[in-house]
Scaffold this active site. Sequence first.
Site, PDB file in Angstrom:
ATOM      1  N   SER A 143     -17.394   3.339 -29.017  1.00 48.74           N
ATOM      2  CA  SER A 143     -18.694   2.883 -28.564  1.00 48.74           C
ATOM      3  C   SER A 143     -19.248   1.684 -29.337  1.00 48.74           C
ATOM      4  O   SER A 143     -20.283   1.144 -28.984  1.00 48.74           O
ATOM      5  CB  SER A 143     -19.697   4.031 -28.647  1.00 48.74           C
ATOM      6  OG  SER A 143     -19.839   4.504 -29.989  1.00 48.74           O
ATOM      7  N   SER A 168     -15.142   5.644 -32.789  1.00 47.58           N
ATOM      8  CA  SER A 168     -15.935   4.570 -32.196  1.00 47.58           C
ATOM      9  C   SER A 168     -16.042   3.316 -33.035  1.00 47.58           C
ATOM     10  O   SER A 168     -16.576   2.309 -32.563  1.00 47.58           O
ATOM     11  CB  SER A 168     -17.350   5.078 -31.872  1.00 47.58           C
ATOM     12  OG  SER A 168     -17.310   5.947 -30.772  1.00 47.58           O
ATOM     13  N   LYS A 186     -25.484  -1.901 -34.671  1.00 46.75           N
ATOM     14  CA  LYS A 186     -25.206  -1.204 -33.415  1.00 46.75           C
ATOM     15  C   LYS A 186     -26.481  -0.541 -32.895  1.00 46.75           C
ATOM     16  O   LYS A 186     -27.285  -0.007 -33.677  1.00 46.75           O
ATOM     17  CB  LYS A 186     -24.104  -0.165 -33.658  1.00 46.75           C
ATOM     18  CG  LYS A 186     -23.617   0.581 -32.435  1.00 46.75           C
ATOM     19  CD  LYS A 186     -22.473   1.516 -32.820  1.00 46.75           C
ATOM     20  CE  LYS A 186     -21.997   2.369 -31.676  1.00 46.75           C
ATOM     21  NZ  LYS A 186     -20.891   3.280 -32.072  1.00 46.75           N
TER      22      LYS A 186
END
Length: 464
Positions: free
Chosen positions: A155, A179, A80
């Site tokens: 996210s 997230s 990520k």
Amino acid sequence: MSDPALLSATALAGRFARGALSPIEALEAVLARIARLNPRLNAIIALDEVGARAAAEASAARWRVGLPLSPLDGVPFTVKDNIAVAGLPCVWGSPIFRDFVPERDELPVARLRAAGLVLLGKTNVPEFTLQGYTDNPVFGPTRNPWDPALTPGGSSGGAVAAVAAGLGPLALGTDGGGSIRRPASHAGLLGLKPTPGRVPRCDGLPAILLDLEQIGPITRTSADLIAVMALLAPPDPRDPLSAGFSPFAVPGAVRPQRILFVPRFGANPVDPDCAASAAAVAARLATLGHQVEEGEAPFTMELLAGLFTPVGQAGLAWLMAERGGEPSAPMLREMAAAGRALSGADLFAAVQGIAAFHRRMAGFFAAHDLILTPAAAALPWPAEQVAPPIIAGQPVGPRGHAVFTNFANLAGLPGIALPGPPSATGLPIGVQLVGPPGADGLLCALARDWEAAVPWAERWPALD
């Protein structure tokens, strides 16, 4: 299965060990799938083909002589884009960090690379990873492989889109308020938010959510989840939160668990498909021998908001003061302004309140083993839209879809997203199980048992 890109991490490693497939062949299959599908999905925003090929060639040489660095040597993975990778951009979804390239890997990345895994690249995030969808002014929106018109959530939206589409079997994500768990639920995957310190961290971005945010794995199968956690979980002296942990272990047999099923939090609405899926999971867990009791959450939404909101506001305001500039998203500009208006006493009160919430939830787990809830209150919504404005016919705010997850972050609890029955239109729906601190291995074992009872790994989105 003819396409190596559709194999799980542990299945790939098994073929490497038998000499039936090489890490080079596996990588090339994944790269071909990325070239074909990523332009539609925008999951991976920085690809390191040169580094990945070099790592795959080195792994192939180790497997040829029977000396792999770990059981997952040669398996591709993504990271990520708020986790530092040496030599690759770490944009954090913001023009402010557009040119930032870290010099060191954050510790979990370093551990996977040291174990021989092949780093593919970075996955997309919302600006500063503070929103529950995945879009930003640098790279644009990420799309859900199950319906590219929709968001995969956030996210960790780029991370789950990559795994769900076969753009690498493993992803590292972060979870500061849900997230990992919510996007995993929107993509039909497993996602673990570990206990703070269970996956040690150092050499990363500023911790604008303090220790509410953890790095965790996103996988398609429970075997992959367990194998990655074994590599990530050893303590490290550079992360004091990791000091008290014993070696990571997953029980072979799970005794019946006392599970509190909370189908909704207060008056917050839940999409009927999400509610029905969670109820079906609760019923099936009972048939598997667990003691499932339906009840209300042992806290209020007002309490959670009063603790979580000032931390994010103050953290973002501090970051903007350190780096200069303003967020691009209007919601984040308002958040930073609110943070600048806070006093030190306000933030100290929130930190003290979080400590009290830890103690409160410790008392709850004296009478229960786990909490079961929907992972998200809504199905995925249009990819360019920040949040669904209406859930189950009721207007909601921008966090209305995200009400179920941040209590685990505030209380320092591990949580896992598990796939449940899909929606009437075939969209994935997940539930979350949350346990007491240190129950990461138990949650992985429950994921293993749930997968055995209700297999999902062969269900793929129809992207081809």
